[in-house]
Design an enzyme around this catalytic site. Structure first.
Site, PDB file in Angstrom:
ATOM      1  N   GLY A   1       1.139  -0.934  -0.215  1.00 55.80           N
ATOM      2  CA  GLY A   1       0.099  -0.199   0.101  1.00 55.80           C
ATOM      3  C   GLY A   1       0.909   1.516   0.055  1.00 55.80           C
TER       4      GLY A   1
ATOM      5  N   ARG B   1       0.427   5.967  -1.648  1.00 56.07           N
ATOM      6  CA  ARG B   1      -0.386   7.323  -1.060  1.00 56.07           C
ATOM      7  C   ARG B   1      -0.419   7.322   0.184  1.00 56.07           C
ATOM      8  NH1 ARG B   1      -6.553   6.683  -1.667  1.00 56.07           N
ATOM      9  NH2 ARG B   1      -6.801   4.288  -1.728  1.00 56.07           N
TER      10      ARG B   1
ATOM     11  N   ASN C   1      -2.257  -8.048  -4.207  1.00 55.38           N
ATOM     12  CA  ASN C   1      -3.146  -7.899  -3.762  1.00 55.38           C
ATOM     13  C   ASN C   1      -3.549  -8.724  -2.764  1.00 55.38           C
ATOM     14  OD1 ASN C   1      -5.918  -8.414  -2.175  1.00 55.38           O
ATOM     15  ND2 ASN C   1      -6.720  -9.246  -3.307  1.00 55.38           N
ATOM     16  N   VAL C   2      -3.175  -8.397  -1.363  1.00 56.02           N
ATOM     17  CA  VAL C   2      -2.218  -8.863  -0.137  1.00 56.02           C
ATOM     18  C   VAL C   2      -2.736 -10.012   0.584  1.00 56.02           C
ATOM     19  CG1 VAL C   2      -1.110  -7.305   0.189  1.00 56.02           C
ATOM     20  CG2 VAL C   2      -3.336  -7.520   0.875  1.00 56.02           C
TER      21      VAL C   2
ATOM     22  N   SER D   1      -2.300   1.036  14.232  1.00 56.43           N
ATOM     23  CA  SER D   1      -4.082   1.957  14.769  1.00 56.43           C
ATOM     24  C   SER D   1      -3.911   2.154  16.300  1.00 56.43           C
ATOM     25  CB  SER D   1      -4.983   1.867  14.032  1.00 56.43           C
ATOM     26  OG  SER D   1      -6.048   3.802  14.056  1.00 56.43           O
TER      27      SER D   1
ATOM     28  N   TYR E   1     -12.513  -3.318  11.522  1.00 51.52           N
ATOM     29  CA  TYR E   1     -10.884  -2.086  10.917  1.00 51.52           C
ATOM     30  C   TYR E   1     -10.659  -2.285  12.438  1.00 51.52           C
ATOM     31  CZ  TYR E   1      -7.507   1.635  10.061  1.00 51.52           C
ATOM     32  OH  TYR E   1      -6.799   2.127   9.318  1.00 51.52           O
TER      33      TYR E   1
ATOM     34  N   LYS F   1      -6.144  -4.381  13.190  1.00 54.72           N
ATOM     35  CA  LYS F   1      -5.305  -3.564  14.161  1.00 54.72           C
ATOM     36  C   LYS F   1      -5.057  -3.712  15.273  1.00 54.72           C
ATOM     37  CE  LYS F   1      -5.058  -1.046  10.346  1.00 54.72           C
ATOM     38  NZ  LYS F   1      -3.602  -1.200   8.938  1.00 54.72           N
TER      39      LYS F   1
END
Length: 247
Positions: free
Chosen positions: A12, A15, A63-64, A142, A155, A159
């Site tokens: 990734g 960006r 695509n991981v 995160s 999410y 994380k």
């Protein structure tokens, strides 16, 4: 036999936080291999920016979450071609909604990319690094994985899982000279936060003791430190880069 070039793989990496990590690691002297899923033009711009500053970089669509594709990528593009000295597991997606409205497939998809994808890349990198008897693996977790966040159960679970993966892998790989750490960003100025209403961003800033959102460079600097010789005795740790948002 010619010595292999020292490489850093950033998933990734086209960006946001990934791009900042790629540029910073290139400045540190690594050949950067960055992956992306969509927007190839952004990946090529990042490669060009690194090249214009005198660095070396290559971009690959990957695509991981696809274990077979990841294995092929490591076998065809890395093994025997580079000394893989750094892996930054940064690739991730969001599919936010309140948990009572969250579809099973949206929960599963976020875990597949954010957690399982990081595991797959870590496993493949470890195979190379163990033979080298050296390497640095850095997982981008995160603050949400530490303190939770409404509307992001999938999410946050992914994380938080990355933190457990980090600590387990650190114990398994330390004997081969490989360190495994995580960076846990707080609220960072990215494409995702740029579209938030000003009052929402203000509420975020008000909750941060340093009274500002973080930048991708703040995270990249932490990653570069963990990849550097200065962090050689640090493993299994979570470096919180969040302006003081402690859970």
């Amino acid at each position: 036999m010619n010595e292999l070039q020292s490489a850093a793989l950033v998933t990734g990496g086209s960006r946001g936080i990934g791009k900042a990590c790629a540029i910073t690691l290139a400045k540190a002297g690594y050949t950067v291999l960055l992956t992306y899923v969509s927007r190839p033009e952004e990946a090529e711009r990042t490669v060009a920016e690194i090249a214009s500053a005198g660095g070396n970089a290559q971009a690959f669509q990957l695509n991981v979450g696809d274990a077979e594709a990841v294995s092929d990528f490591f076998n065809n593009e890395i093994r025997g071609k580079f000394s893989l000295d750094v892996l930054v597991n940064n690739a991730g997606i969001t599919k936010d909604t309140l948990l009572i409205r969250m579809k099973d497939e949206d929960f599963d998809r976020v875990l597949q990319i954010n957690l399982r994808g990081s595991f797959i890349c870590l496993r493949e990198a470890a195979k190379i690094m163990m033979k080298q008897r050296s390497g640095r693996i850095i997982n981008i977790s995160s603050v949400c994985g530490q303190m939770g966040n409404a509307g992001q159960a999938n999410y946050c679970a992914a994380k938080a899982g990355l933190i457990g993966l980090t600590k387990s892998a650190a114990k398994e790989l330390a004997g081969r000279g490989i360190t495994v750490n995580a960076v846990a960003p707080g609220f960072i100025e990215t494409d995702m936060t740029a579209v938030l209403p000003e009052e929402v961003k203000k509420s975020y800033v008000d909750s941060i003791p340093l009274k500002r959102l973080g930048t991708p460079q703040d995270i990249a600097d932490a990653v570069a430190f963990l990849a550097s010789p200065a962090a050689g005795y640090i493993t299994g740790q979570v470096l919180a880069v969040n302006g003081g948002m402690y859970c």
